[in-house]
Scaffold this motif. Structure first.
Motif, PDB file in Angstrom:
ATOM      1  N   PRO A 171      16.359 -53.169  -6.406  1.00  0.00           N
ATOM      2  CA  PRO A 171      16.320 -51.810  -6.977  1.00  0.00           C
ATOM      3  C   PRO A 171      17.215 -50.821  -6.236  1.00  0.00           C
ATOM      4  O   PRO A 171      17.846 -49.952  -6.861  1.00  0.00           O
ATOM      5  CB  PRO A 171      14.837 -51.427  -6.860  1.00  0.00           C
ATOM      6  N   GLU A 172      17.294 -50.952  -4.902  1.00  0.00           N
ATOM      7  CA  GLU A 172      18.165 -50.034  -4.159  1.00  0.00           C
ATOM      8  C   GLU A 172      19.630 -50.382  -4.396  1.00  0.00           C
ATOM      9  O   GLU A 172      20.480 -49.482  -4.498  1.00  0.00           O
ATOM     10  CB  GLU A 172      17.850 -50.073  -2.659  1.00  0.00           C
ATOM     11  N   GLN A 173      19.949 -51.668  -4.499  1.00  0.00           N
ATOM     12  CA  GLN A 173      21.315 -52.058  -4.875  1.00  0.00           C
ATOM     13  C   GLN A 173      21.712 -51.400  -6.200  1.00  0.00           C
ATOM     14  O   GLN A 173      22.803 -50.845  -6.334  1.00  0.00           O
ATOM     15  CB  GLN A 173      21.407 -53.581  -5.023  1.00  0.00           C
ATOM     16  N   GLN A 174      20.799 -51.477  -7.160  1.00  0.00           N
ATOM     17  CA  GLN A 174      21.075 -50.932  -8.489  1.00  0.00           C
ATOM     18  C   GLN A 174      21.281 -49.423  -8.439  1.00  0.00           C
ATOM     19  O   GLN A 174      22.197 -48.885  -9.074  1.00  0.00           O
ATOM     20  CB  GLN A 174      19.924 -51.277  -9.435  1.00  0.00           C
ATOM     21  N   LYS A 175      20.451 -48.738  -7.664  1.00  0.00           N
ATOM     22  CA  LYS A 175      20.546 -47.270  -7.574  1.00  0.00           C
ATOM     23  C   LYS A 175      21.878 -46.851  -6.947  1.00  0.00           C
ATOM     24  O   LYS A 175      22.549 -45.923  -7.438  1.00  0.00           O
ATOM     25  CB  LYS A 175      19.382 -46.742  -6.731  1.00  0.00           C
ATOM     26  N   ILE A 176      22.285 -47.525  -5.892  1.00  0.00           N
ATOM     27  CA  ILE A 176      23.558 -47.206  -5.233  1.00  0.00           C
ATOM     28  C   ILE A 176      24.726 -47.509  -6.167  1.00  0.00           C
ATOM     29  O   ILE A 176      25.678 -46.725  -6.269  1.00  0.00           O
ATOM     30  CB  ILE A 176      23.687 -47.984  -3.914  1.00  0.00           C
ATOM     31  N   ALA A 177      24.649 -48.646  -6.853  1.00  0.00           N
ATOM     32  CA  ALA A 177      25.722 -49.013  -7.790  1.00  0.00           C
ATOM     33  C   ALA A 177      25.857 -47.980  -8.889  1.00  0.00           C
ATOM     34  O   ALA A 177      26.977 -47.587  -9.262  1.00  0.00           O
ATOM     35  CB  ALA A 177      25.446 -50.391  -8.387  1.00  0.00           C
ATOM     36  N   GLU A 178      24.734 -47.497  -9.429  1.00  0.00           N
ATOM     37  CA  GLU A 178      24.779 -46.487 -10.493  1.00  0.00           C
ATOM     38  C   GLU A 178      25.371 -45.186  -9.986  1.00  0.00           C
ATOM     39  O   GLU A 178      26.153 -44.524 -10.679  1.00  0.00           O
ATOM     40  CB  GLU A 178      23.362 -46.251 -11.036  1.00  0.00           C
ATOM     41  N   CYS A 179      25.010 -44.817  -8.768  1.00  0.00           N
ATOM     42  CA  CYS A 179      25.536 -43.579  -8.175  1.00  0.00           C
ATOM     43  C   CYS A 179      27.061 -43.643  -8.036  1.00  0.00           C
ATOM     44  O   CYS A 179      27.774 -42.746  -8.484  1.00  0.00           O
ATOM     45  CB  CYS A 179      24.883 -43.343  -6.818  1.00  0.00           C
ATOM     46  N   LEU A 180      27.532 -44.712  -7.426  1.00  0.00           N
ATOM     47  CA  LEU A 180      28.973 -44.831  -7.182  1.00  0.00           C
ATOM     48  C   LEU A 180      29.747 -45.043  -8.489  1.00  0.00           C
ATOM     49  O   LEU A 180      30.861 -44.540  -8.645  1.00  0.00           O
ATOM     50  CB  LEU A 180      29.246 -45.969  -6.202  1.00  0.00           C
ATOM     51  N   SER A 181      29.148 -45.758  -9.439  1.00  0.00           N
ATOM     52  CA  SER A 181      29.825 -45.982 -10.714  1.00  0.00           C
ATOM     53  C   SER A 181      29.950 -44.688 -11.502  1.00  0.00           C
ATOM     54  O   SER A 181      30.940 -44.476 -12.223  1.00  0.00           O
ATOM     55  CB  SER A 181      29.079 -47.034 -11.536  1.00  0.00           C
ATOM     56  N   SER A 182      28.970 -43.793 -11.363  1.00  0.00           N
ATOM     57  CA  SER A 182      29.068 -42.500 -12.050  1.00  0.00           C
ATOM     58  C   SER A 182      30.220 -41.679 -11.488  1.00  0.00           C
ATOM     59  O   SER A 182      30.928 -40.983 -12.233  1.00  0.00           O
ATOM     60  CB  SER A 182      27.749 -41.727 -11.927  1.00  0.00           C
ATOM     61  N   VAL A 183      30.424 -41.772 -10.164  1.00  0.00           N
ATOM     62  CA  VAL A 183      31.573 -41.090  -9.558  1.00  0.00           C
ATOM     63  C   VAL A 183      32.874 -41.728 -10.045  1.00  0.00           C
ATOM     64  O   VAL A 183      33.852 -41.034 -10.336  1.00  0.00           O
ATOM     65  CB  VAL A 183      31.490 -41.120  -8.023  1.00  0.00           C
ATOM     66  N   ASP A 184      32.880 -43.058 -10.149  1.00  0.00           N
ATOM     67  CA  ASP A 184      34.071 -43.747 -10.670  1.00  0.00           C
ATOM     68  C   ASP A 184      34.401 -43.287 -12.085  1.00  0.00           C
ATOM     69  O   ASP A 184      35.572 -43.130 -12.441  1.00  0.00           O
ATOM     70  CB  ASP A 184      33.847 -45.265 -10.671  1.00  0.00           C
ATOM     71  N   GLU A 185      33.372 -43.087 -12.904  1.00  0.00           N
ATOM     72  CA  GLU A 185      33.599 -42.627 -14.274  1.00  0.00           C
ATOM     73  C   GLU A 185      34.202 -41.228 -14.294  1.00  0.00           C
ATOM     74  O   GLU A 185      35.105 -40.935 -15.090  1.00  0.00           O
ATOM     75  CB  GLU A 185      32.290 -42.656 -15.054  1.00  0.00           C
ATOM     76  N   LEU A 186      33.709 -40.361 -13.411  1.00  0.00           N
ATOM     77  CA  LEU A 186      34.288 -39.015 -13.302  1.00  0.00           C
ATOM     78  C   LEU A 186      35.744 -39.087 -12.855  1.00  0.00           C
ATOM     79  O   LEU A 186      36.610 -38.369 -13.371  1.00  0.00           O
ATOM     80  CB  LEU A 186      33.479 -38.174 -12.318  1.00  0.00           C
ATOM     81  N   MET A 187      36.021 -39.958 -11.880  1.00  0.00           N
ATOM     82  CA  MET A 187      37.392 -40.120 -11.393  1.00  0.00           C
ATOM     83  C   MET A 187      38.300 -40.653 -12.497  1.00  0.00           C
ATOM     84  O   MET A 187      39.437 -40.199 -12.656  1.00  0.00           O
ATOM     85  CB  MET A 187      37.404 -41.051 -10.176  1.00  0.00           C
ATOM     86  N   ALA A 188      37.804 -41.610 -13.263  1.00  0.00           N
ATOM     87  CA  ALA A 188      38.617 -42.187 -14.332  1.00  0.00           C
ATOM     88  C   ALA A 188      38.921 -41.139 -15.399  1.00  0.00           C
ATOM     89  O   ALA A 188      40.054 -41.061 -15.897  1.00  0.00           O
ATOM     90  CB  ALA A 188      37.892 -43.376 -14.956  1.00  0.00           C
ATOM     91  N   ALA A 189      37.926 -40.312 -15.724  1.00  0.00           N
ATOM     92  CA  ALA A 189      38.147 -39.252 -16.716  1.00  0.00           C
ATOM     93  C   ALA A 189      39.156 -38.233 -16.198  1.00  0.00           C
ATOM     94  O   ALA A 189      40.032 -37.764 -16.948  1.00  0.00           O
ATOM     95  CB  ALA A 189      36.827 -38.575 -17.060  1.00  0.00           C
ATOM     96  N   GLN A 190      39.034 -37.883 -14.923  1.00  0.00           N
ATOM     97  CA  GLN A 190      39.967 -36.916 -14.344  1.00  0.00           C
ATOM     98  C   GLN A 190      41.370 -37.507 -14.267  1.00  0.00           C
ATOM     99  O   GLN A 190      42.362 -36.813 -14.510  1.00  0.00           O
ATOM    100  CB  GLN A 190      39.487 -36.493 -12.955  1.00  0.00           C
ATOM    101  N   ALA A 191      41.477 -38.790 -13.940  1.00  0.00           N
ATOM    102  CA  ALA A 191      42.786 -39.444 -13.880  1.00  0.00           C
ATOM    103  C   ALA A 191      43.434 -39.468 -15.262  1.00  0.00           C
ATOM    104  O   ALA A 191      44.651 -39.261 -15.387  1.00  0.00           O
ATOM    105  CB  ALA A 191      42.641 -40.866 -13.341  1.00  0.00           C
ATOM    106  N   ARG A 192      42.634 -39.701 -16.301  1.00  0.00           N
ATOM    107  CA  ARG A 192      43.174 -39.666 -17.667  1.00  0.00           C
ATOM    108  C   ARG A 192      43.679 -38.278 -18.014  1.00  0.00           C
ATOM    109  O   ARG A 192      44.704 -38.126 -18.709  1.00  0.00           O
ATOM    110  CB  ARG A 192      42.104 -40.117 -18.667  1.00  0.00           C
ATOM    111  N   LYS A 193      42.970 -37.255 -17.547  1.00  0.00           N
ATOM    112  CA  LYS A 193      43.397 -35.877 -17.809  1.00  0.00           C
ATOM    113  C   LYS A 193      44.739 -35.590 -17.148  1.00  0.00           C
ATOM    114  O   LYS A 193      45.642 -34.997 -17.754  1.00  0.00           O
ATOM    115  CB  LYS A 193      42.330 -34.895 -17.298  1.00  0.00           C
ATOM    116  N   VAL A 194      44.879 -36.036 -15.886  1.00  0.00           N
ATOM    117  CA  VAL A 194      46.151 -35.847 -15.170  1.00  0.00           C
ATOM    118  C   VAL A 194      47.272 -36.604 -15.870  1.00  0.00           C
ATOM    119  O   VAL A 194      48.370 -36.068 -16.068  1.00  0.00           O
ATOM    120  CB  VAL A 194      46.013 -36.309 -13.702  1.00  0.00           C
TER     121      VAL A 194
END
Length: 421
Positions: A171-194
């Motif tokens: 469960p803690e693995q999953q929580k950390i993965a979700e946290c970091l993946s959400s940041v990755d999604e924000l980064m990917a969206a921002q990179a697409r904008k750039v």
């Protein structure tokens, strides 16, 4: 490391391990030391030649080979290529000491140069794909890699499986993965904008500057719609190129910023890693420039390196310091003219074909261009500089997200010396 964190092969899961500085409040159980061989098995499935070929990219991860923009160097015989399925982690056996690994999101084949790790029960592979990018694990991968020099280092599964890592509950693995993946999604969206802004700028420049064979641009601002056609002139009629070298060992040049081709980013006009002449140890082949000059790199014209520094300094012999000869050409417009697709194509066509292509002075000044009035030049330059400012601002947001993720990674994964209280 204290005795509290020491472990043996027989008690590796029974001994309290390192814990991270930052934890989600619902988790208190200590991380336990586990061997990677107990977390992942070596997937060795070959002979499935009908599956699509995949490539491991540094940023994008595992992608279809056709989307990688790489030359297809794969062997026509795919019988030894390895199957991967969603949830696996594939790593470059020869480059794992650099952290070359990726989470797999689609089924396909990868080169036998990869090692395919299949997660076992209780293993959240997306968590470990982030974990494998941390400096502490990359150092472990380097230590366990076999070979005499970097170009021969390899981390085969047998050695990989012996590495011990602190691991939390699923469960803690999953929580950390979700946290970091959400940041990755924000980064990917921002990179697409750039990327979208950069694509828009490229399109806009193609519209604002006349193309070869045209007498005016395809897009003009409303106030200049009836201003008439642009006037054709050679660049030699419009500019001056600095001549006469200066001694970088003598004041004031010894303390001046010194710019070479390596300090100018391709296509963007940005300056990077600028040092003083004294710091660089440069002793010859330098020209003075000031805030009236545009710096154009004459070597490898395809890289399109142009800069407009707002300071005085010296530049190396691979740079042309160029300035407008009179008021008929604005410096701000000259900057974008040298970055335009038409000039880039001309510079490439007219480069000297040596080991390092370069455009000489005669070819540079022979370039013919169409010039509008100074007022229209100013309007064009202001439009493009405003877009550049927006690109810079959005790029800074992307960099801030990257910094935020790096900080999270440092807090969410344990590092040596952090023990459970």
């Amino acid at each position: 490391m204290t005795s509290k964190t020491k472990t043996t092969a027989t008690k590796e899961e029974a001994t309290p391990a390192l814990v991270p500085k930052l934890r989600f409040p619902e988790f208190r159980e200590a991380w336990k030391i586990k061997r990677l061989g107990n977390l992942f098995s070596d997937r060795q499935e070959s002979g499935l030649t009908g599956l699509p070929l995949l490539s491991l990219m540094d940023k994008e991860g595992i992608v279809p080979q056709g989307d990688s923009n790489r030359k297809n160097n794969s062997n026509s015989d795919k019988s030894k290529y390895l199957r991967v399925v969603p949830g696996d982690i594939a790593y470059n056996t020869m480059r794992m000491w650099e952290g070359r690994s990726a989470h797999v999101g689609l089924e396909g084949l990868v080169s036998p140069a990869y090692t395919v790790c299949e997660p076992q029960s209780g293993v959240h592979s997306l968590f470990f794909s982030h974990y494998f990018k941390t400096p502490q694990l990359i150092e472990q991968f380097r230590r366990y890699s076999q070979g005499l020099v970097k170009d021969t280092l390899n981390l085969k599964y047998a050695a990989f499986s012996q590495i011990s890592v602190p691991s939390p509950t699923y469960p803690e693995q999953q929580k950390i993965a979700e946290c970091l993946s959400s940041v990755d999604e924000l980064m990917a969206a921002q990179a697409r904008k750039v990327d979208a802004l950069k694509t828009h700028k490229k399109w806009l420049m193609q519209q604002l500057f006349p193309r070869e064979g045209e007498t005016q641009p395809r897009l003009r601002f409303p106030e200049f719609q009836n201003a008439g056609e642009w006037e054709e002139k050679s660049l030699g009629q419009l500019i001056e190129i600095a001549s006469g070298q200066v001694d970088p060992k003598q004041p004031p040049y010894c303390d001046s910023p010194q710019i070479g081709s390596e300090n100018i980013e391709s296509h963007s006009g940005k300056l990077v890693n600028v040092k003083s002449a004294g710091d660089k140890g440069v002793i010859s082949g330098n020209y003075a420039f000031d805030e009236n000059d545009i710096l154009y790199s004459k070597i490898r014209p395809a890289l399109n390196k142009v800069a407009a520094p707002a300071f005085t300094g010296i530049c190396s012999a691979d740079i042309y310091p160029i300035r407008p000869a009179d008021g008929s050409l604005l410096r701000s417009y000259l900057f974008y003219l040298l970055l335009s697709q038409d000039f880039l194509d001309y510079a490439i066509r007219n480069s000297e074909r040596g080991k390092i292509p370069k455009i000489n002075r005669d070819a540079l000044v022979t370039y013919k261009t169409l010039i509008p009035s100074p007022d229209e030049q100013q309007r064009i330059a202001s439009c493009l500089s405003g877009l550049d400012a927006l690109i810079t601002a959005e790029t800074q947001k992307l960099e801030a997200l990257k910094t935020h993720k790096k900080g999270l990674m440092q807090q969410l994964f344990p590092s040596p010396g952090e023990v459970e209280a």
